[in-house]
Enzyme design. Structure first.
Site, PDB file in Angstrom:
ATOM      1  N   ASN A 197       0.795  -1.220   0.000  1.00  0.00           N
ATOM      2  CA  ASN A 197       0.000   0.000   0.000  1.00  0.00           C
ATOM      3  C   ASN A 197       0.833   1.278   0.000  1.00  0.00           C
ATOM      4  OD1 ASN A 197      -1.563  -2.100   2.098  1.00  0.00           O
ATOM      5  ND2 ASN A 197      -2.673  -1.455   0.276  1.00  0.00           N
ATOM      6  N   ILE A 238       0.877   6.803   0.362  1.00  0.00           N
ATOM      7  CA  ILE A 238       0.172   5.770   1.113  1.00  0.00           C
ATOM      8  C   ILE A 238      -1.254   5.651   0.583  1.00  0.00           C
ATOM      9  CG2 ILE A 238      -0.659   5.044   3.386  1.00  0.00           C
ATOM     10  CD1 ILE A 238       1.598   6.827   4.578  1.00  0.00           C
ATOM     11  N   CYS A 239      -1.653   4.430   0.273  1.00  0.00           N
ATOM     12  CA  CYS A 239      -3.016   4.155  -0.173  1.00  0.00           C
ATOM     13  C   CYS A 239      -3.763   3.469   0.970  1.00  0.00           C
ATOM     14  CB  CYS A 239      -3.010   3.257  -1.411  1.00  0.00           C
ATOM     15  SG  CYS A 239      -4.668   2.910  -2.024  1.00  0.00           S
ATOM     16  N   VAL A 240      -4.655   4.220   1.582  1.00  0.00           N
ATOM     17  CA  VAL A 240      -5.495   3.678   2.639  1.00  0.00           C
ATOM     18  C   VAL A 240      -6.828   4.434   2.570  1.00  0.00           C
ATOM     19  CG1 VAL A 240      -4.595   5.216   4.447  1.00  0.00           C
ATOM     20  CG2 VAL A 240      -5.560   3.025   5.093  1.00  0.00           C
ATOM     21  N   LEU A 250      -0.466  -0.161  -4.319  1.00  0.00           N
ATOM     22  CA  LEU A 250       0.308   0.786  -5.115  1.00  0.00           C
ATOM     23  C   LEU A 250       1.622   0.141  -5.549  1.00  0.00           C
ATOM     24  CD1 LEU A 250      -0.146   4.122  -3.131  1.00  0.00           C
ATOM     25  CD2 LEU A 250      -1.251   3.435  -5.264  1.00  0.00           C
TER      26      LEU A 250
END
Length: 111
Positions: A37, A44-46, A79
């Site tokens: 992620n 950051i992918c959250v 990601l």
């Protein structure tokens, strides 16, 4: 403890836009990390930084969510496709690479 990131010191950055807190901050790892992620530029992918954001959540919640992401990566919103693939297909391979990069970049406070 119990994760490939244990013992690492990871620096992060939250960018607060002019619309904060109505709009979510943007989150980045400043310390290099091998994680599904986290993108190549540290982004950051959250979900809490995207569609699940509400102004009431606050920065403490964002930081706790990022900490939880280190414990439970989410390969479904990757990601880093290589990290996601390894996590799903070869956990030991994933963990070994994540531990190596943690050792190299996150021990002793290295950025």
């Amino acid at each position: 403890e119990g994760t490939p990131y244990a013992g690492g010191l990871f620096r992060t950055k939250l960018l607060l836009g002019k619309d904060f807190p109505a709009a979510p901050p943007r989150g980045f790892f400043l310390t290099r990390i091998f994680h599904p992620n986290v993108g190549p530029g540290g982004e950051i992918c959250v979900n809490v930084l995207k569609r699940d954001w509400t102004a009431e959540l606050g920065l403490r919640h964002v930081l706790l969510t990022i900490r939880c992401l280190l414990i439970h990566p989410n390969p479904e919103s990757a990601l880093n496709e290589e990290a996601a693939r390894l996590l799903l297909e070869d956990y030991e391979g994933f963990a070994s690479r994540a531990r190596l990069l943690t050792e190299i970049h996150a021990r002793g406070g290295a950025p």
